[in-house]
Scaffold this motif. Structure first.
Motif, mmCIF file in Angstrom:
data_model
loop_
_atom_site.group_PDB
_atom_site.id
_atom_site.type_symbol
_atom_site.label_atom_id
_atom_site.label_comp_id
_atom_site.label_asym_id
_atom_site.label_seq_id
_atom_site.Cartn_x
_atom_site.Cartn_y
_atom_site.Cartn_z
ATOM 1 N N LEU A 30 -24.531 -34.867 37.008
ATOM 2 C CA LEU A 30 -25.582 -35.653 36.368
ATOM 3 C C LEU A 30 -26.800 -34.788 36.081
ATOM 4 O O LEU A 30 -27.405 -34.875 35.002
ATOM 5 N N ALA A 31 -27.166 -33.926 37.023
ATOM 6 C CA ALA A 31 -28.321 -33.045 36.817
ATOM 7 C C ALA A 31 -28.070 -32.073 35.676
ATOM 8 O O ALA A 31 -28.976 -31.797 34.872
ATOM 9 N N GLU A 32 -26.851 -31.564 35.583
ATOM 10 C CA GLU A 32 -26.543 -30.572 34.552
ATOM 11 C C GLU A 32 -26.463 -31.171 33.158
ATOM 12 O O GLU A 32 -26.439 -30.433 32.173
ATOM 13 N N SER A 33 -26.430 -32.502 33.063
ATOM 14 C CA SER A 33 -26.498 -33.118 31.739
ATOM 15 C C SER A 33 -27.859 -32.871 31.096
ATOM 16 O O SER A 33 -28.008 -32.975 29.878
ATOM 17 N N GLY A 34 -28.861 -32.538 31.932
ATOM 18 C CA GLY A 34 -30.189 -32.212 31.420
ATOM 19 C C GLY A 34 -31.052 -33.401 31.081
ATOM 20 O O GLY A 34 -32.182 -33.242 30.626
ATOM 21 N N ARG A 35 -30.550 -34.609 31.319
ATOM 22 C CA ARG A 35 -31.291 -35.805 30.900
ATOM 23 C C ARG A 35 -31.873 -36.586 32.080
ATOM 24 O O ARG A 35 -32.548 -37.598 31.864
ATOM 25 N N PHE A 36 -31.583 -36.126 33.299
ATOM 26 C CA PHE A 36 -32.024 -36.877 34.471
ATOM 27 C C PHE A 36 -32.564 -35.930 35.541
ATOM 28 O O PHE A 36 -32.118 -34.797 35.670
ATOM 29 N N GLU A 37 -33.520 -36.433 36.300
ATOM 30 C CA GLU A 37 -33.931 -35.761 37.521
ATOM 31 C C GLU A 37 -33.162 -36.413 38.655
ATOM 32 O O GLU A 37 -33.223 -37.639 38.832
ATOM 33 N N VAL A 38 -32.425 -35.621 39.402
ATOM 34 C CA VAL A 38 -31.476 -36.161 40.379
ATOM 35 C C VAL A 38 -31.820 -35.657 41.779
ATOM 36 O O VAL A 38 -32.060 -34.456 41.970
ATOM 37 N N ARG A 39 -31.796 -36.569 42.752
ATOM 38 C CA ARG A 39 -32.028 -36.171 44.125
ATOM 39 C C ARG A 39 -31.461 -37.247 45.055
ATOM 40 O O ARG A 39 -31.134 -38.359 44.610
ATOM 41 N N HIS A 40 -31.330 -36.907 46.340
ATOM 42 C CA HIS A 40 -30.957 -37.902 47.326
ATOM 43 C C HIS A 40 -32.120 -38.847 47.585
ATOM 44 O O HIS A 40 -33.286 -38.487 47.402
ATOM 45 N N GLY A 41 -31.785 -40.042 48.057
ATOM 46 C CA GLY A 41 -32.796 -40.951 48.549
ATOM 47 C C GLY A 41 -33.112 -40.622 50.001
ATOM 48 O O GLY A 41 -32.767 -39.555 50.515
#
Length: 357
Positions: A30-41
């Motif tokens: 998902l992060a590598e799609s470049g469209r989202f900032e992704v992290r754990h909660g």
């Protein structure tokens, strides 16, 4: 200087991390799609959404497994967790108005540590408040829609990505068998994974003892989830030199040894929607003997002769015994080609189905 468009922040729960390749690779994709900032909660047993929102202000929440948020070590803790998770979801979706996306890995907890009626209540409650629900196969659509009491339009089919290249795979068949002290010319069946009741080991052992050919060997390897169950399996294999039972954690670097030593993998599930073991076996280019449950039929569409109706493992063994070695090699290659089609970055499409980009 412009910093570019603000990307939606997606927080993943529960916190599994790299110890769970499925979640780790999903987040990475998902992060590598470049469209989202992704992290754990936030890794919390109680109010995970509210605590995550307070710390990170996510735009969206993504859940894998939810059982840990409503199942406790005893009935009192379970009741408390159910109430707090219920409130957590309501406040998140109704007050904070944050969408929740959910991947349904299974329709109930495998060890059934809670009343089925209460688990169904929690699953259905969560499903009603989810914006979008991911399932792994077309075959799961009806089961999940009916089981969770939601319209099919809320469901989104997206197979699991592949593990090709994630695990080392450089050891030869001969080297693998030498390392495991397995005969070079025997036909080796492999069962590998966490040792849990729903994975059908008693049926496998009984069927193997009755139906296996003289030169067949069965290797069972993996970490026991419940020690008492591992003792049961130990008792079942005792005295049978054709069955090599290796209970214990299998390190990632050692997976290639087990898979490359095997001629075929057998996964006799009794209850399954998705299986990382199946995906992994295909990624190592192996034929797989498995029942037509959950994703199995669709995943193994290029080797239908080894997919059996539940209860038909003995017949599947007969079919396996009749296949020439060249066909087994063809099946393994076809499985590798099939599973390689599915990428972890495809998860981005889950968040685009409602026009939210």
């Amino acid at each position: 200087m412009s910093k570019g468009p603000i990307r939606p922040r997606v927080c993943f729960l529960p916190v599994a991390g790299k110890d769970c390749p499925h979640q780790f690779l999903t987040m990475k994709g998902l992060a590598e799609s470049g469209r989202f900032e992704v992290r754990h909660g936030v890794d919390a047993r109680f109010f995970p959404c509210l605590r995550t929102w307070w710390q990170y202000r996510p735009d969206w929440f993504y859940f894998d497994w939810i059982e840990r948020y409503y199942i406790g070590r005893n009935p009192v803790v379970t009741l408390v967790k159910m109430i707090t998770f219920y409130l957590d979801v309501l406040l998140t979706t109704k007050i904070l108005r944050r969408p929740i996306y959910w991947t349904v890995h299974n329709l109930h907890s495998h060890e059934r540590m809670i009343s089925g009626r209460w688990e169904l209540f929690m699953q259905r409650f969560f499903a009603r408040h989810a914006t979008r629900i991911r399932v792994f196969s077309q075959g799961s659509m009806r089961r999940v829609s009916t089981g969770l009491g939601v319209a099919p339009a809320k469901l989104f089919v997206l197979p699991e990505g592949n593990y090709v290249g994630y695990y080392k795979n450089g050891i030869t068949r001969a080297e693998a068998r030498t390392n495991l002290k397995l005969p070079a010319d025997d036909f080796v069946l492999l069962w590998l994974g966490n040792i849990r009741p729903y994975k059908g080991l008693p049926e496998l052992i009984e069927t193997f003892q009755k139906a296996a050919k003289a030169n067949w060997r069965l290797v069972i390897a993996g970490k026991p989830y419940i020690e008492a169950y591992a003792v049961e399996v130990t008792n079942l294999v005792r005295g049978d030199g054709r069955i090599d039972f290796r209970p214990g954690f299998v390190a990632e670097d050692d997976l290639q040894t087990f898979y490359n030593a095997a001629d075929a993998v057998v996964l006799p599930f009794t209850d399954i929607e998705n299986s990382a073991s199946l995906t992994m076996s295909m990624g190592f280019g192996k034929p797989v003997v498995a029942p037509n449950l959950g994703v199995v039929g669709e995943r193994l569409r290029r080797q239908p002769e080894l997919v059996y109706a539940p209860g038909g493992l003995a017949e599947a063994f007969k079919t396996l015994a009749a296949l020439p070695p060249t066909r087994l090699v063809e099946i393994g290659r076809a499985n590798l080609e099939e599973v390689a089609k599915y990428k972890w970055e495809d998860i981005a499409t889950l968040f685009e189905t409602n026009g939210e980009k």
